[in-house]
Design a protein around this motif. Structure first.
Motif, PDB file in Angstrom:
ATOM      1  N   ASN A   3       7.644  -5.056 -14.170  1.00 30.37           N
ATOM      2  CA  ASN A   3       6.293  -5.110 -13.605  1.00 30.37           C
ATOM      3  C   ASN A   3       6.316  -4.441 -12.240  1.00 30.37           C
ATOM      4  O   ASN A   3       7.047  -4.845 -11.351  1.00 30.37           O
ATOM      5  CB  ASN A   3       5.868  -6.585 -13.486  1.00 30.37           C
ATOM      6  N   SER A   4       5.494  -3.399 -12.081  1.00 27.19           N
ATOM      7  CA  SER A   4       5.570  -2.603 -10.847  1.00 27.19           C
ATOM      8  C   SER A   4       5.104  -3.387  -9.623  1.00 27.19           C
ATOM      9  O   SER A   4       5.369  -2.992  -8.505  1.00 27.19           O
ATOM     10  CB  SER A   4       4.734  -1.333 -10.998  1.00 27.19           C
ATOM     11  N   THR A   5       4.407  -4.501  -9.838  1.00 26.73           N
ATOM     12  CA  THR A   5       3.946  -5.265  -8.677  1.00 26.73           C
ATOM     13  C   THR A   5       4.952  -6.347  -8.272  1.00 26.73           C
ATOM     14  O   THR A   5       4.732  -7.049  -7.316  1.00 26.73           O
ATOM     15  CB  THR A   5       2.582  -5.941  -8.948  1.00 26.73           C
ATOM     16  N   ILE A 115      -0.065  -7.907   5.766  1.00 28.66           N
ATOM     17  CA  ILE A 115       1.032  -7.885   4.791  1.00 28.66           C
ATOM     18  C   ILE A 115       0.484  -7.542   3.401  1.00 28.66           C
ATOM     19  O   ILE A 115       1.051  -6.720   2.689  1.00 28.66           O
ATOM     20  CB  ILE A 115       1.796  -9.231   4.800  1.00 28.66           C
ATOM     21  N   THR A 116      -0.639  -8.160   3.035  1.00 28.64           N
ATOM     22  CA  THR A 116      -1.250  -7.866   1.727  1.00 28.64           C
ATOM     23  C   THR A 116      -1.614  -6.393   1.627  1.00 28.64           C
ATOM     24  O   THR A 116      -1.322  -5.737   0.626  1.00 28.64           O
ATOM     25  CB  THR A 116      -2.535  -8.695   1.523  1.00 28.64           C
ATOM     26  N   GLN A 117      -2.249  -5.865   2.673  1.00 28.26           N
ATOM     27  CA  GLN A 117      -2.650  -4.448   2.665  1.00 28.26           C
ATOM     28  C   GLN A 117      -1.429  -3.545   2.503  1.00 28.26           C
ATOM     29  O   GLN A 117      -1.460  -2.570   1.753  1.00 28.26           O
ATOM     30  CB  GLN A 117      -3.385  -4.093   3.964  1.00 28.26           C
ATOM     31  N   ILE A 118      -0.362  -3.883   3.207  1.00 28.59           N
ATOM     32  CA  ILE A 118       0.847  -3.056   3.153  1.00 28.59           C
ATOM     33  C   ILE A 118       1.468  -3.098   1.760  1.00 28.59           C
ATOM     34  O   ILE A 118       1.850  -2.066   1.210  1.00 28.59           O
ATOM     35  CB  ILE A 118       1.855  -3.503   4.234  1.00 28.59           C
ATOM     36  N   ILE A 119       1.550  -4.297   1.172  1.00 29.58           N
ATOM     37  CA  ILE A 119       2.127  -4.402  -0.169  1.00 29.58           C
ATOM     38  C   ILE A 119       1.293  -3.587  -1.166  1.00 29.58           C
ATOM     39  O   ILE A 119       1.834  -2.870  -2.009  1.00 29.58           O
ATOM     40  CB  ILE A 119       2.237  -5.879  -0.611  1.00 29.58           C
ATOM     41  N   ASN A 120      -0.024  -3.660  -1.019  1.00 27.83           N
ATOM     42  CA  ASN A 120      -0.897  -2.873  -1.906  1.00 27.83           C
ATOM     43  C   ASN A 120      -0.660  -1.380  -1.716  1.00 27.83           C
ATOM     44  O   ASN A 120      -0.640  -0.611  -2.681  1.00 27.83           O
ATOM     45  CB  ASN A 120      -2.372  -3.206  -1.658  1.00 27.83           C
ATOM     46  N   LYS A 121      -0.490  -0.983  -0.458  1.00 32.64           N
ATOM     47  CA  LYS A 121      -0.252   0.430  -0.146  1.00 32.64           C
ATOM     48  C   LYS A 121       1.078   0.886  -0.773  1.00 32.64           C
ATOM     49  O   LYS A 121       1.166   1.953  -1.370  1.00 32.64           O
ATOM     50  CB  LYS A 121      -0.207   0.616   1.382  1.00 32.64           C
ATOM     51  N   THR A 127       3.488   3.900  -7.448  1.00 31.13           N
ATOM     52  CA  THR A 127       2.816   4.355  -8.675  1.00 31.13           C
ATOM     53  C   THR A 127       2.608   5.865  -8.629  1.00 31.13           C
ATOM     54  O   THR A 127       2.900   6.571  -9.591  1.00 31.13           O
ATOM     55  CB  THR A 127       1.452   3.645  -8.834  1.00 31.13           C
ATOM     56  N   GLU A 128       2.104   6.346  -7.498  1.00 33.06           N
ATOM     57  CA  GLU A 128       1.851   7.787  -7.368  1.00 33.06           C
ATOM     58  C   GLU A 128       3.147   8.581  -7.461  1.00 33.06           C
ATOM     59  O   GLU A 128       3.179   9.647  -8.077  1.00 33.06           O
ATOM     60  CB  GLU A 128       1.134   8.097  -6.043  1.00 33.06           C
ATOM     61  N   LEU A 129       4.229   8.061  -6.872  1.00 26.99           N
ATOM     62  CA  LEU A 129       5.511   8.764  -6.953  1.00 26.99           C
ATOM     63  C   LEU A 129       5.969   8.857  -8.406  1.00 26.99           C
ATOM     64  O   LEU A 129       6.450   9.897  -8.848  1.00 26.99           O
ATOM     65  CB  LEU A 129       6.582   8.047  -6.112  1.00 26.99           C
ATOM     66  N   ASN A 130       5.780   7.762  -9.154  1.00 21.83           N
ATOM     67  CA  ASN A 130       6.185   7.771 -10.564  1.00 21.83           C
ATOM     68  C   ASN A 130       5.400   8.809 -11.358  1.00 21.83           C
ATOM     69  O   ASN A 130       5.930   9.449 -12.253  1.00 21.83           O
ATOM     70  CB  ASN A 130       5.993   6.391 -11.200  1.00 21.83           C
ATOM     71  N   TYR A 131       4.112   8.940 -11.039  1.00 24.26           N
ATOM     72  CA  TYR A 131       3.284   9.891 -11.780  1.00 24.26           C
ATOM     73  C   TYR A 131       3.462  11.322 -11.295  1.00 24.26           C
ATOM     74  O   TYR A 131       3.385  12.256 -12.076  1.00 24.26           O
ATOM     75  CB  TYR A 131       1.808   9.513 -11.682  1.00 24.26           C
TER      76      TYR A 131
END
Length: 144
Positions: A3-5, A115-121, A127-131
């Protein structure tokens, strides 16, 4: 497929109260893989556990946050290190980013939101790196 998250976190802070706040907050966000270190040396000697994200206190007794940050980045440039500081200091923030920190957070009333914003970022970046990697590779090879 993992799970990527779901990230593996290190919290490095000689202030146990702050560390507990972050740990509790991450737990509330359903993160389970959280390891706490009260100093930089212990963090560095456990990098073989391959953390994804390290919340690193800037001002610690044994090694400064910058020393630890540089050693983490030398060991594994792909670790996302978030520098956490008690002082809001633009120079410190800029230096942290220069040394490879992903972000810089001040210990204040909004630290958990940040912290939440950073984790989301970081999730987005991963995800973008994987794609994007295959595309970059094809471009480099002249296929596109």
């Amino acid at each position: 497929m993992e799970n990527s998250t779901q990230f593996k976190f290190f919290i490095v802070d000689d202030d146990i109260f702050c560390a507990n706040v972050y740990e509790q907050y991450l737990s509330n966000l359903n993160y389970t893989d959280i390891t706490y270190f009260s100093n930089g040396k212990d963090c560095l000697s456990n990098l073989d556990q391959n953390p994804d994200i390290i919340f690193l206190d800037y001002n610690m007794d044994d090694l400064t946050g910058f020393e630890v940050l540089k050693k983490i980045k030398r060991y594994n440039p792909n670790v996302y290190v978030v520098m956490v500081s008690g002082q809001e200091n633009i120079k410190t923030a800029v230096d942290a980013l220069k040394h490879g920190a992903f972000d810089y957070v001040t210990k204040n009333a909004f630290v958990c939101e940040k912290i939440t914003q950073i984790i989301n970022k970081i999730s987005q970046v991963k995800t973008e790196l994987n794609y994007s990697n295959p595309t970059i590779f094809k471009k480099l090879m002249g296929f596109l």
